[in-house]
Design a protein around this motif. Structure first.
Motif, mmCIF file in Angstrom:
data_model
loop_
_atom_site.group_PDB
_atom_site.id
_atom_site.type_symbol
_atom_site.label_atom_id
_atom_site.label_comp_id
_atom_site.label_asym_id
_atom_site.label_seq_id
_atom_site.Cartn_x
_atom_site.Cartn_y
_atom_site.Cartn_z
ATOM 1 N N PRO A 131 -2.493 20.668 7.654
ATOM 2 C CA PRO A 131 -2.572 19.310 8.220
ATOM 3 C C PRO A 131 -3.634 18.426 7.563
ATOM 4 O O PRO A 131 -3.398 17.238 7.335
ATOM 5 N N TRP A 132 -4.809 18.993 7.278
ATOM 6 C CA TRP A 132 -5.873 18.199 6.666
ATOM 7 C C TRP A 132 -5.467 17.705 5.279
ATOM 8 O O TRP A 132 -5.760 16.570 4.894
ATOM 9 N N ARG A 133 -4.822 18.568 4.518
ATOM 10 C CA ARG A 133 -4.403 18.164 3.175
ATOM 11 C C ARG A 133 -3.300 17.120 3.245
ATOM 12 O O ARG A 133 -3.271 16.192 2.434
ATOM 13 N N TRP A 134 -2.376 17.266 4.197
ATOM 14 C CA TRP A 134 -1.343 16.241 4.352
ATOM 15 C C TRP A 134 -1.964 14.910 4.762
ATOM 16 O O TRP A 134 -1.535 13.846 4.313
ATOM 17 N N PHE A 135 -2.990 14.968 5.614
ATOM 18 C CA PHE A 135 -3.707 13.750 5.984
ATOM 19 C C PHE A 135 -4.324 13.107 4.742
ATOM 20 O O PHE A 135 -4.239 11.887 4.554
ATOM 21 N N ALA A 136 -4.954 13.944 3.887
ATOM 22 C CA ALA A 136 -5.585 13.417 2.675
ATOM 23 C C ALA A 136 -4.550 12.830 1.723
ATOM 24 O O ALA A 136 -4.794 11.802 1.072
ATOM 25 N N ILE A 137 -3.385 13.476 1.636
ATOM 26 C CA ILE A 137 -2.315 12.968 0.778
ATOM 27 C C ILE A 137 -1.859 11.588 1.250
ATOM 28 O O ILE A 137 -1.740 10.644 0.459
ATOM 29 N N LEU A 138 -1.623 11.455 2.557
ATOM 30 C CA LEU A 138 -1.203 10.164 3.103
ATOM 31 C C LEU A 138 -2.304 9.117 2.952
ATOM 32 O O LEU A 138 -2.023 7.941 2.654
ATOM 33 N N LEU A 139 -3.559 9.532 3.144
ATOM 34 C CA LEU A 139 -4.686 8.611 2.965
ATOM 35 C C LEU A 139 -4.753 8.122 1.522
ATOM 36 O O LEU A 139 -4.986 6.939 1.256
ATOM 37 N N GLY A 140 -4.554 9.050 0.570
ATOM 38 C CA GLY A 140 -4.594 8.676 -0.843
ATOM 39 C C GLY A 140 -3.526 7.656 -1.200
ATOM 40 O O GLY A 140 -3.792 6.680 -1.909
ATOM 41 N N PHE A 141 -2.326 7.865 -0.682
ATOM 42 C CA PHE A 141 -1.265 6.914 -0.983
ATOM 43 C C PHE A 141 -1.492 5.583 -0.270
ATOM 44 O O PHE A 141 -1.083 4.528 -0.769
ATOM 45 N N ALA A 142 -2.163 5.617 0.881
ATOM 46 C CA ALA A 142 -2.552 4.367 1.534
ATOM 47 C C ALA A 142 -3.532 3.603 0.646
ATOM 48 O O ALA A 142 -3.448 2.374 0.518
ATOM 49 N N GLY A 143 -4.459 4.331 0.020
ATOM 50 C CA GLY A 143 -5.399 3.709 -0.912
ATOM 51 C C GLY A 143 -4.691 3.067 -2.089
ATOM 52 O O GLY A 143 -5.056 1.969 -2.533
ATOM 53 N N VAL A 144 -3.650 3.752 -2.602
ATOM 54 C CA VAL A 144 -2.867 3.182 -3.704
ATOM 55 C C VAL A 144 -2.207 1.878 -3.268
ATOM 56 O O VAL A 144 -2.183 0.891 -4.006
ATOM 57 N N LEU A 145 -1.674 1.854 -2.048
ATOM 58 C CA LEU A 145 -1.039 0.633 -1.542
ATOM 59 C C LEU A 145 -2.041 -0.504 -1.409
ATOM 60 O O LEU A 145 -1.700 -1.673 -1.637
ATOM 61 N N VAL A 146 -3.295 -0.180 -1.040
ATOM 62 C CA VAL A 146 -4.324 -1.215 -0.943
ATOM 63 C C VAL A 146 -4.587 -1.824 -2.321
ATOM 64 O O VAL A 146 -4.760 -3.045 -2.457
ATOM 65 N N VAL A 147 -4.629 -0.975 -3.348
ATOM 66 C CA VAL A 147 -4.858 -1.474 -4.714
ATOM 67 C C VAL A 147 -3.666 -2.292 -5.191
ATOM 68 O O VAL A 147 -3.811 -3.395 -5.734
ATOM 69 N N ILE A 148 -2.468 -1.763 -4.962
ATOM 70 C CA ILE A 148 -1.253 -2.407 -5.486
ATOM 71 C C ILE A 148 -0.879 -3.656 -4.688
ATOM 72 O O ILE A 148 -0.434 -4.657 -5.247
ATOM 73 N N ARG A 149 -1.051 -3.594 -3.335
ATOM 74 C CA ARG A 149 -0.644 -4.675 -2.451
ATOM 75 C C ARG A 149 0.777 -5.142 -2.774
ATOM 76 O O ARG A 149 1.012 -6.269 -3.231
ATOM 77 N N PRO A 150 1.766 -4.219 -2.538
ATOM 78 C CA PRO A 150 3.135 -4.472 -3.020
ATOM 79 C C PRO A 150 3.812 -5.707 -2.446
ATOM 80 O O PRO A 150 4.785 -6.190 -3.021
ATOM 81 N N PHE A 151 3.314 -6.228 -1.319
ATOM 82 C CA PHE A 151 3.956 -7.396 -0.713
ATOM 83 C C PHE A 151 3.077 -8.645 -0.794
ATOM 84 O O PHE A 151 3.320 -9.627 -0.099
ATOM 85 N N GLY A 152 2.058 -8.572 -1.653
ATOM 86 C CA GLY A 152 1.157 -9.708 -1.792
ATOM 87 C C GLY A 152 1.280 -10.375 -3.146
ATOM 88 O O GLY A 152 1.985 -9.901 -4.044
ATOM 89 N N GLU A 153 0.562 -11.475 -3.324
ATOM 90 C CA GLU A 153 0.603 -12.217 -4.581
ATOM 91 C C GLU A 153 -0.021 -11.433 -5.721
ATOM 92 O O GLU A 153 0.292 -11.682 -6.892
ATOM 93 N N ALA A 154 -0.921 -10.483 -5.401
ATOM 94 C CA ALA A 154 -1.612 -9.733 -6.443
ATOM 95 C C ALA A 154 -0.715 -8.682 -7.084
ATOM 96 O O ALA A 154 -1.047 -8.147 -8.141
ATOM 97 N N PHE A 155 0.438 -8.397 -6.466
ATOM 98 C CA PHE A 155 1.296 -7.335 -6.998
ATOM 99 C C PHE A 155 1.936 -7.761 -8.319
ATOM 100 O O PHE A 155 2.378 -8.883 -8.484
#
Length: 293
Positions: A131-155
């Motif tokens: 469970p902890w590793r799955w949490f970290a995996i989901l957290l990591g991909f959340a971080g990627v989404l923050v950088v990418i901002r797929p639905f924003g002007e910065a994408f």
């Protein structure tokens, strides 16, 4: 006589030093590539030069004991070539992304690679992911989404390329650890340079641009030299320390690139890139901590 692989040794501090040196050299590669991209050099040419220089140095190193066919042989040929192809894909996607994205953005997204390694460890290596590793995996991909901002002007659509880079690097990392101590570093370096040069040559000739100044030539040649030296240090680092020990020090790359990006291009990452990168780093450190148990 075939080149022998170095034995694995338990010298983690030396492995860490090699790891820090390797990522500094990789930061030089990316900074040089970004500089050349701004000058109009195509990604195909940069990737070719990077691997051609790597190939020439590797041939010189491996042939020190004499030119003979068996010095270039290994019983693990398909694994060695697959590993090399993964890195070629990562390099090309990274260099092409630099046409559109700052160094700090490509680096932040690239750091999802340890998270991807963890996600793939179940299906590819049969490892239990709790469970902890799955949490970290989901957290990591959340971080990627923050950088990418797929639905924003910065994408920018080019942000998909660093994700491909991360996937390729994750698989490359798994194969590097499997082959360390089994196949000589010099042999892996040779085939990496040979495959990259062969694959990129026709594409580079199609889009070739001649350098205008001696400085341009020096930076181009530096791609191969820094790339070869970085992977020499990286592969040897895995002989002296486990992947779990070395992984946290890959984040030095982000520090190196942030400094170089500011010094060379006067570019600082925006707040969302910094926040996203911190989330990705935290997720990677959680995975590392859990694997220490």
């Amino acid at each position: 006589m075939a080149v022998s692989a170095g034995l694995l040794e338990d010298r983690p501090h030396f492995g860490i030093m090699l790891m820090l040196g390797a990522w500094l050299l990789f930061a030089f590669v990316d900074t040089s590539a970004k500089w050349l991209v701004i000058l109009g050099f195509p990604a195909f040419q940069l990737a070719f030069i990077r691997y051609a220089g790597h190939f020439v140095i590797s041939v010189a190193v491996i042939a020190k004991g004499g030119i003979a066919r068996d010095r270039f042989q290994t019983v693990h040929m398909w694994q060695v070539l697959s590993r090399a192809m993964l890195l070629v894909m990562a390099t090309l996607s990274n260099f092409y992304a630099l046409n559109f994205l700052p160094l700090t953005v490509t680096a932040a997204i690239m750091f999802s690679s340890p998270v991807i390694v963890c996600a793939l460890s179940g299906p590819l290596l049969g490892e239990h992911v709790g469970p902890w590793r799955w949490f970290a995996i989901l957290l990591g991909f959340a971080g990627v989404l923050v950088v990418i901002r797929p639905f924003g002007e910065a994408f920018h659509i080019a942000m998909i390329l660093p994700l491909l880079n991360s996937l390729s690097l994750a698989l490359y990392s798994i194969m590097t650890r499997r082959l360390a101590g089994v196949v000589a570093t010099e042999t892996m370096q040779f085939y990496m340079g040979a495959l990259g040069t062969a694959v990129m040559l026709p594409l580079a000739l199609w889009a070739w641009k001649w350098p205008d100044t001696p400085m341009d030539w020096m930076i181009l040649i530096g791609l191969g030299v820094f790339g070869w030296a970085g992977h020499q240090l990286l592969t040897n680092a895995h002989r002296f320390g486990s992947a779990n020990t070395l992984m946290p020090y890959t984040y030095s790359f982000m520090i190196y690139l942030s400094v170089l990006s500011y010094l060379v291009f006067q570019h600082l990452p925006d707040q969302w890139t910094v926040i996203g990168a911190m989330i990705i780093v935290i997720s990677g450190l959680i995975i590392w901590k859990r694997e220490q148990r």
